[in-house]
Design an enzyme around this catalytic site. Structure first.
Site, PDB file in Angstrom:
ATOM      1  N   ASP A   1      -8.572   8.836  -2.194  1.00 56.56           N
ATOM      2  CA  ASP A   1      -7.895   9.817  -1.349  1.00 56.56           C
ATOM      3  C   ASP A   1      -8.920  10.875  -0.952  1.00 56.56           C
ATOM      4  O   ASP A   1     -10.046  10.884  -1.451  1.00 56.56           O
ATOM      5  CB  ASP A   1      -6.673  10.435  -2.044  1.00 56.56           C
ATOM      6  CG  ASP A   1      -6.988  11.052  -3.390  1.00 56.56           C
ATOM      7  OD1 ASP A   1      -8.115  11.582  -3.587  1.00 56.56           O
ATOM      8  OD2 ASP A   1      -6.119  11.020  -4.268  1.00 56.56           O
TER       9      ASP A   1
ATOM     10  N   LYS B   1      -4.726   8.336   2.092  1.00 57.46           N
ATOM     11  CA  LYS B   1      -3.544   8.125   1.264  1.00 57.46           C
ATOM     12  C   LYS B   1      -2.401   9.020   1.724  1.00 57.46           C
ATOM     13  O   LYS B   1      -2.610  10.173   2.095  1.00 57.46           O
ATOM     14  CB  LYS B   1      -3.877   8.442  -0.201  1.00 57.46           C
ATOM     15  CG  LYS B   1      -2.696   8.290  -1.144  1.00 57.46           C
ATOM     16  CD  LYS B   1      -3.072   8.617  -2.584  1.00 57.46           C
ATOM     17  CE  LYS B   1      -2.904  10.084  -2.839  1.00 57.46           C
ATOM     18  NZ  LYS B   1      -3.040  10.451  -4.241  1.00 57.46           N
TER      19      LYS B   1
ATOM     20  N   ARG C   1       1.199  10.341   0.136  1.00 61.42           N
ATOM     21  CA  ARG C   1       2.048  10.382  -1.046  1.00 61.42           C
ATOM     22  C   ARG C   1       3.498  10.423  -0.579  1.00 61.42           C
ATOM     23  O   ARG C   1       3.927  11.349   0.089  1.00 61.42           O
ATOM     24  CB  ARG C   1       1.727  11.593  -1.921  1.00 61.42           C
ATOM     25  CG  ARG C   1       2.600  11.627  -3.166  1.00 61.42           C
ATOM     26  CD  ARG C   1       2.037  12.423  -4.296  1.00 61.42           C
ATOM     27  NE  ARG C   1       0.802  11.951  -4.865  1.00 61.42           N
ATOM     28  CZ  ARG C   1       0.688  10.940  -5.732  1.00 61.42           C
ATOM     29  NH1 ARG C   1       1.751  10.256  -6.079  1.00 61.42           N
ATOM     30  NH2 ARG C   1      -0.477  10.626  -6.227  1.00 61.42           N
TER      31      ARG C   1
ATOM     32  N   ASP D   1     -12.167   8.276  -9.396  1.00 59.80           N
ATOM     33  CA  ASP D   1     -11.179   9.362  -9.327  1.00 59.80           C
ATOM     34  C   ASP D   1     -11.286  10.193 -10.587  1.00 59.80           C
ATOM     35  O   ASP D   1     -11.898   9.777 -11.571  1.00 59.80           O
ATOM     36  CB  ASP D   1      -9.768   8.789  -9.168  1.00 59.80           C
ATOM     37  CG  ASP D   1      -8.833   9.725  -8.406  1.00 59.80           C
ATOM     38  OD1 ASP D   1      -9.211  10.887  -8.126  1.00 59.80           O
ATOM     39  OD2 ASP D   1      -7.716   9.291  -8.085  1.00 59.80           O
TER      40      ASP D   1
ATOM     41  N   THR E   1      -0.321   6.983 -13.200  1.00 62.42           N
ATOM     42  CA  THR E   1       0.553   5.837 -12.945  1.00 62.42           C
ATOM     43  C   THR E   1      -0.220   4.602 -12.490  1.00 62.42           C
ATOM     44  O   THR E   1       0.286   3.497 -12.582  1.00 62.42           O
ATOM     45  CB  THR E   1       1.592   6.161 -11.853  1.00 62.42           C
ATOM     46  OG1 THR E   1       0.911   6.354 -10.610  1.00 62.42           O
ATOM     47  CG2 THR E   1       2.418   7.381 -12.219  1.00 62.42           C
ATOM     48  N   GLY E   2      -1.405   4.793 -11.959  1.00 62.79           N
ATOM     49  CA  GLY E   2      -2.188   3.701 -11.397  1.00 62.79           C
ATOM     50  C   GLY E   2      -1.871   3.449  -9.936  1.00 62.79           C
ATOM     51  O   GLY E   2      -2.526   2.625  -9.295  1.00 62.79           O
ATOM     52  N   GLY E   3      -0.893   4.154  -9.387  1.00 64.92           N
ATOM     53  CA  GLY E   3      -0.472   3.931  -8.009  1.00 64.92           C
ATOM     54  C   GLY E   3      -1.543   4.218  -6.979  1.00 64.92           C
ATOM     55  O   GLY E   3      -1.707   3.462  -6.015  1.00 64.92           O
TER      56      GLY E   3
END
Length: 172
Positions: free
Chosen positions: A29, A52, A54, A78, A83-85
């Protein structure tokens, strides 16, 4: 208050996992672009950034990617994964743009929620590299944990001796 960074340790852990000629560092992102630039510079490879969106606290979508990833191994970097999303969305965007599988992920803090490891394991990851700054009950397969104990000990020693923290500061 002094902000210190484990980024040099993460870069050293990632370096033997990738070939700078064939890799591309991917910011998942726009908030990770500065971090990605630091990795790309140190690894001697180009950089790309995912746009990205959200949608909710746990749902993200992507709207494209800036940079060239075709035929390259992505190194997604990162500061934190919960969450890994975001990593999943970035990986899928890179793959859609023609990157290789065998993705390398490098994150400073893995504060993984219970389903995060499963989310990450659905991706074609070669390696997941993280520090031991946050306890994680479950980590994805092929995880390399970078121990920051020596870094913290050196910082404490320098603070005790009124020595410079310049080499450890996040802004250097």
């Amino acid at each position: 208050l002094e902000h210190v960074t484990a980024v040099p340790l993460l870069i050293d852990a990632v370096r033997p996992l990738v070939d700078g000629e064939d890799a591309v560092v991917v910011a998942p992102d726009l908030g990770a672009v500065k971090l990605a630039a630091r990795f790309a510079d140190a690894l001697g490879c180009p950089m790309a950034a995912v746009h990205k969106l959200r949608l909710s606290g746990s749902t993200v979508a992507t709207a494209g990617l800036t940079g060239e990833v075709r035929g390259r191994t992505p190194v997604i970097v990162d500061d934190m994964v919960t969450t890994g999303g975001t990593i999943e969305a970035a990986a899928r965007e890179a793959l859609k743009a023609g990157s290789r599988e065998g993705i390398v992920v490098a994150v400073t803090h893995s504060a993984l929620e219970p389903d995060a490891a499963a989310t990450l394991e659905r991706l074609p990851l070669a390696n997941y590299v993280t520090t031991n700054t946050a306890p994680a009950a479950v980590l994805p397969a092929d995880t390399k944990v970078v121990d920051i104990t020596a870094l913290l000990a050196d910082v404490i020693l320098r603070l005790t001796n009124d020595a410079s923290l310049g080499a450890f500061r996040a802004d250097t």
